[in-house]
Design a protein around this motif. Structure first.
Motif: not given
Lengths: 734, 162
Positions: A670, A672, A674, A714, A716, A718-719, B38-41, B43, B61, B152
Motif C-alpha cells: 500500500x 498510500x 492517507x 477521499x 473512497x 477504486x471500487x 487510494x489503493x489499486x483495485x 488490493x 482482479x 489509475x
C-alpha cells in the motif's frame, strides 16, 4: 558461559561500540569545558581518565590502532608539564573526531582514518619525550604481570571504570582503615570464562580475600549479570599486594588478578613497592586517590553520567525486547476491549444478574493494572532528551566557528522524557534546525553590535511536556524570518498568485519554507535566512505524526517548535464511520465535534466551508459528494487541527473513543500516505488510522478547476468510485 | 532421481495455478476485509489474521477479471514472502500436487511481455496444465506500482469520460 571465545569477542566488541560512543561524547564535553576554563587541571585529568578507559576498552577488543592512539594521547596528558591547555582542548576535539571515525570504521569494516597528523600534534604537546617513554614502560611492566595483554586490558578497564563507584560509607571505611595503619588495596579478579560455577567461585575468592583482612566493598553485586565475569574488592590489609594476588589466584576459577594500592597506611612511610609494576601501581593509586578521596568540589564538577559508571541497577536491554513486551501489552489492551464488549452484551441480556457487578469490578481492576502496565512499559522506552541535547554543544561550537558567529547554547528541560525511537528520529531534524539557527538566524558579531545586541548570540534548546505531547523548541535571537520576502519568493516560484499571497496570513506564508524545492533556491536561503532541507525536517515529522510550527519576529529571532507524540505505539483515537467503513484519527487532533445540516455547508471557490461560530472552516468530505438539493441531512463534523490550522471533517457517524495499538500497514503493497496505520478492535475488526496531515495535503494539492467536488470522496476506494460513477443519481452531479 | 516440486494448486477463473508449498503459510476462509483508500483495485484491503494485519490481494482482479463475485468456496492463501505475510484471494484452493521437476516447462515468452512476468513455468500433471507463480514477482512492489498506475489511469480516463 558456554560461548566460544569468538562469540564472546563479538559480544565484547558490540558492547564496546556502544560504550565508546558515550566515552567520545564525554571527551567532547570535557574538551568544551577545558576550552572555557583552560587553567583547570581537574578537567585535564578527567579527559585523561576518559581516554584511559577508551584505551583499555579498545585494547580488550583487540582494536590496536585505536588503543595506541588513545595511549599516546593519554601519555601526553599525563605530563604535568603539558603545553598550554587550550591546545589540549583543540587536540581533544580532533582526537574525539578521529576516535569516532575509527570506531565507525571498525564497525563497518572500512578503512581506518589517517592518524599521522594527529599523532604528530600530540607529540608536539609532549614537551619532554623521555617522560613519555617511561609511561610506555609502565604499561609494558603491567602487561608482564598478566599472561595476555587483552586480558590485562579488560581488567584494567574494569578497574578504571570502577574507580568512581565507592559509596560514601565505603570511602569512610577506607580512610578509617588507612588511619589504623592498614593499606587499602583494590583487588580486581577476572573470573575464568570457562568456570562452571562462577557464583560459587565468587564466594571462594571472597573467602580467600577475607582471610587477609576486612573486606570493605565488593563489586558488582552478586545478582548482577556482570558478577559472573569479574569481582572487585576493596580490602584493608597489612599484607603486600603480591601476597594478596597469590592468595586470590585460585586455579580454574580466577583467570587473573590485579591489585592496586588505593590508600597507603598513614603510619607507615611510603613503602617502596617491589617489581616493575611499582610505578604503575603508584601512578594508578594517585589517580584513584583523586577520585576516591571525598572531594566534594570535584565530585560536583563532574556532570552526572559523563563517565559511564557501570551502575548495578542499570540494564542495557535490546530495544527489540522491549518492543516485544509493548506489543504484548497491546494485545492485552485488545483483549480488554473484547472483555468489555462481552460484558456489555451480558448486561444487555441479563440486566438483573447479580454476577454482573462482580464482573464489572474485576474488569475495572484489570483495566487499572493494565493501564499501569502499559505506562511502565512505555516508560522503559523513555529516555531523557539530554541524550540528544548533549551532542549539541560541540556542534554549535564548530558551526559557529565555521560561520564566524559568536554563539552561546542554552539548554533547558533536558530531563524531559521521550520515546527512544522518536528521539533517534528527531536527531537529524533538530541538528538541522540548530545549524540553520546559527548560520542563518544569528547575525555576525559586527552586525549584532550595530543593531545594539550583545555580540554573542544565543541559541536555546528547550523541551517540556504539554498534555499528551512533548514540545522541543529551538530558539535563536537572530534576525528572524522576513515573511514579505517569503511571499515574493513563493510567487516567483509559481507556488501562489500575488492575490493569494497577499491574503495569506503570516503563518500560512511561513509554511512555504517547508515546501520541497522552496528551500533549494539559493537566494531564498540568503534573504529569508532559512530553508535548506526544511522539507526533510517536515517529512521526518510527518512520519512521526509530529508537527512543527514557526514563530518569528523580524530582527528579534525565531522559534521552531516541534510537537512530538509521547509514544509511537499506542494512541487514544476517535472512531467514526465513512461509507460503512470504520476509521480512526488521533484524539488529540480533534478540537470538537459539531453537528450541522447540509444546508449550513457553503461553497466558496468550489471548496466547501462551514461557518462555526465566527470562524469559517474549510471542510473535507471524506465520503461521497453531497447529494444535490438535500438540505436537511444531518452531518457530523469533526473539527481538527493540522499544523495550527483548523479543518472540518465530514463523517457519516461516530463510533466512540478507544485506545488503539498501532500496527503498520504493509508499506510495500500500500503506497498510500492517507493511512498511517491500522489497529485491531476488541471484536477483531480492523480499523484504519488516518494520517491527517496527508489527508489535508491531498485536498490542498487539488486545484479548484480540476476537482469539481474535490474535497470529497477521499476515502473512497477504486471500487467505490466505479460503483458511484455507475449510479449517476448519487455521483455525477458536477 | 528426478526431483519433485511440491505445489499447492488453486483455481482462479478457469485455470489452475500453483505456488510452492514452502511459501504457503496457511489457507483461511475469507473474513471481513477492511478496504484501504487510494489503493489499486486488486488490493482488497487488510484482514486481521489472529492479531496480525495482513494485506490481501484479489488474484482474480490481478489476473484481469473485472467482476469477481464472492463465493462460499473462496479462500485466502496466506503466503510468506521476504519475511512478510500477504493474502491472496482465490476462487478455491484444492490440492497439493507433486510435479516432477522435468515436467515443468519455461513460460512462453509472450507471458513476459504481457505483464504476467510472475509466471515461472508451466507444470503438467496427468494432462492438466498448472501455471506456476513466483511469489517474489507477484508481490514485488515494482510490478504492483506499474499495474496500479495503469489502473489509475484507466479509472481516471473513465471518470473523465463521464
Amino acid at each position: 558461559m558456554s560461548n566460544s571465545p569468538d562469540e564472546r569477542g563479538v559480544e565484547l566488541r558490540e558492547l564496546f561500540y556502544e560504550t565508546s560512543q558515550e566515552l567520545v561524547q564525554a571527551l567532547n564535553e570535557e574538551a568544551l569545558k577545558l576550552e572555557k576554563n583552560p587553567a583547570d587541571e581537574e578537567i585535564v585529568r578527567s579527559i585523561r581518565r576518559t581516554v584511559h578507559t577508551l584505551k583499555g576498552d579498545s585494547a580488550a577488543c583487540g582494536l590496536r590502532e585505536l588503543s595506541e592512539l588513545a595511549h599516546q594521547f593519554e601519555d601526553a596528558l599525563s605530563l604535568e608539564s603539558a603545553a598550554s591547555h587550550a591546545a589540549v582542548a583543540e587536540i581533544a576535539f580532533a582526537t574525539a573526531d578521529i576516535f569516532s571515525e575509527m570506531i565507525a570504521a571498525y564497525r563497518n569494516g572500512t578503512k581506518l582514518p589517517a592518524t599521522k597528523a594527529l599523532s604528530k600534534k600530540i607529540q608536539e604537546l609532549t614537551s619532554a619525550p623521555k617522560n613519555g617513554k617511561t609511561r610506555g614502560k609502565k604499561t609494558a611492566g603491567k602487561t608482564s604481570k598478566s599472561k595476555e595483554s587483552t586480558g590485562k586490558a579488560s581488567v584494567s578497564k574494569l578497574a578504571s571504570k570502577a574507580d568512581a563507584q565507592w559509596t560514601e560509607y565505603e570511602r569512610l571505611a577506607m580512610s578509617k582503615a588507612q588511619a589504623s595503619g592498614q593499606d587499602v588495596l583494590h583487588v580486581v579478579t577476572k573470573i575464568d570464562a570457562h568456570c562452571a560455577m562462577p557464583i560459587a567461585g565468587r564466594q571462594l575468592v571472597h573467602n580467600a580475600i577475607g582471610t587477609m583482612g576486612p573486606v570493605i566493598a565488593v563489586r558488582p553485586d552478586a545478582k548482577s549479570p556482570a558478577a559472573a565475569k569479574f569481582i572487585e574488592f576493596v580490602v584493608a590489609t597489612v599484607q603486600t599486594p603480591e601476597q594478596i594476588a597469590a592468595k586470590c589466584k585460585i586455579p580454574t576459577i580466577v583467570e587473573e588478578v590485579s591489585v592496586e594500592v588505593l590508600l597507603h597506611a598513614n603510619a607507615a612511610p611510603q613503602p617502596v613497592e617491589p617489581e616493575a609494576s611499582s610505578e604503575a601501581g603508584a601512578h594508578d593509586a594517585d589517580a584513584a586517590t583523586e577520585m576516591t578521596l571525598p572531594e566534594p568540589s570535584t565530585a560536583a564538577m563532574l556532570p552526572a553520567g559523563s563517565i559511564p559508571v557501570p551502575q548495578e541497577n542499570l540494564l542495557r536491554v535490546e530495544a527489540g525486547r522491549i518492543d516485544n513486551v509493548l506489543n504484548l501489552v497491546g494485545e492485552l489492551i485488545i483483549g480488554k476491549s473484547m472483555l468489555q464488549q462481552a460484558l456489555n452484551e451480558f448486561t444487555k441480556r441479563f440486566p438483573k444478574e447479580a454476577l454482573r457487578g462482580k464482573f464489572a469490578d474485576a474488569m475495572a481492576f484489570q483495566a487499572r493494572v493494565l493501564n499501569d502496565l502499559q505506562r511502565s512499559v512505555m516508560k522503559i522506552r523513555m529516555v531523557p532528551v539530554d541524550q540528544l541535547f548533549r551532542r549539541f554543544p560541540r556542534m554549535v561550537r564548530d558551526v559557529a566557528r565555521q560561520c564566524g558567529r559568536e554563539v552561546e547554547l542554552a539548554v533547558s528541560g533536558q530531563d524531559t522524557d521521550l520515546d527512544k525511537g522518536i528521539l533517534d528520529a528527531i536527531a537529524e531534524p533538530l541538528t538541522h534546525l540548530v545549524r540553520n539557527a546559527i548560520s542563518h538566524g544569528i547575525e555576525s558579531p559586527e552586525e549584532r553590535r550595530k543593531l545594539g545586541k550583545p555580540s554573542q548570540g544565543i541559541v536555546r534548546l528547550n523541551a517540556y511536556h504539554q498534555g499528551n505531547q512533548v514540545i522541543v523548541e529551538v530558539t535563536d535571537d537572530g534576525r528572524g524570518i522576513d515573511v514579505a520576502k517569503i511571499r515574493t519568493k513563493a510567487f516567483e516560484l509559481g507556488l501562489t498568485t500575488p492575490e493569494e499571497a497577499s491574503k495569506m496570513s503570516e503563518l500560512e506564508a511561513l509554511n512555504f519554507i517547508f515546501r520541497p524545492g522552496f528551500s533549494t533556491a539559493e537566494q531564498v536561503t540568503e534573504v529569508s535566512g532559512r530553508g535548506v532541507g526544511m522539507d526533510v525536517v517536515q517529512s521526518v515529522l510527518h512520519r512521526l505524526k509530529a508537527s512543527i510550527s514557526v514563530d518569528t519576529r523580524l530582527g528579534q529571532g525565531t522559534t521552531f517548535r516541534l510537537k512530538l507524540p509521547l509514544t509511537l505505539a499506542i494512541i487514544k483515537a476517535l472512531l467514526f464511520w465513512v461509507e460503512q467503513r470504520l476509521y480512526a484519527i488521533p484524539l488529540n487532533a480533534v478540537l470538537e465535534i459539531a453537528r450541522t445540516f447540509e444546508g449550513e455547508v457553503h461553497q466558496v471557490d468550489n471548496y466547501e466551508v462551514l461557518q462555526l461560530r465566527n470562524q469559517v472552516l474549510p471542510l473535507l468530505r471524506l465520503g461521497r459528494p453531497a447529494p444535490e438539493g438535500d438540505r436537511k441531512t444531518k452531518l457530523f463534523v469533526l473539527i481538527i487541527t493540522v499544523s495550527e490550522k483548523k479543518y472540518g471533517l465530514i463523517v457519516d457517524a461516530l463510533e466512540g473513543e478507544e485506545e488503539l495499538v498501532i500496527k503498520a500497514l504493509d508499506e510495500q503493497t500500500f503506497s498510500t500516505d492517507l493511512v498511517s496505520g491500522a489497529s485491531i478492535l476488541g471484536d477483531g475488526r480492523v480499523v484504519l488510522i488516518l494520517n491527517l496531515p496527508a489527508v489535508v495535503e491531498h485536498v490542498a494539492r487539488l486545484r479548484p478547476q480540476e476537482m469539481g467536488q474535490a474535497n470529497s470522496g477521499l476515502l473512497l476506494t477504486h471500487t467505490d468510485r466505479m460503483r458511484l460513477a455507475l449510479t449517476p443519481e448519487v455521483g455525477g452531479q458536477v | 532421481m528426478s526431483r519433485e516440486l511440491h505445489i499447492v494448486g488453486f483455481q482462479v477463473g478457469r485455470e489452475t495455478y500453483g505456488v510452492p508449498i514452502t511459501s504457503l503459510h496457511e489457507i483461511v476462509r475469507v473474513p471481513e476485509i477492511t478496504a484501504v483508500p487510494d489503493a489499486p483495485d486488486y488490493l482488497e484491503g487488510v484482514i486481521n489474521l489472529r492479531g496480525k494485519i495482513v494485506s490481501v490481494m484479489d488474484l482474480r482482479k490481478r489476473f484481469g477479471e473485472k467482476q469477481a463475485a464472492a463465493k462460499r468456496t473462496n479462500r485466502i492463501l496466506v503466503v510468506e514472502h521476504a519475511g512478510r505475510l500477504a493474502g491472496l484471494i482465490v476462487d478455491s484452493a484444492s490440492e497439493v500436487l507433486k510435479i516432477p521437476a522435468d515436467a515443468v516447462e519455461a513460460p512462453p515468452a509472450v507471458f513476459q511481455e504481457g505483464g504476467l512476468n510472475c509466471v515461472t513455468g508451466l507444470g503438467k500433471v496427468s494432462g492438466r496444465l498448472i501455471v506456476l507463480l513466483d511469489m517474489s514477482k507477484l508481490l514485488a512492489p515494482a510490478s504492483l506500482v506499474s499495474k496500479g498506475e495503469s489502473e489509475d489511469k484507466k479509472t481516471a480516463a473513465k471518470a473523465g469520460a463521464r
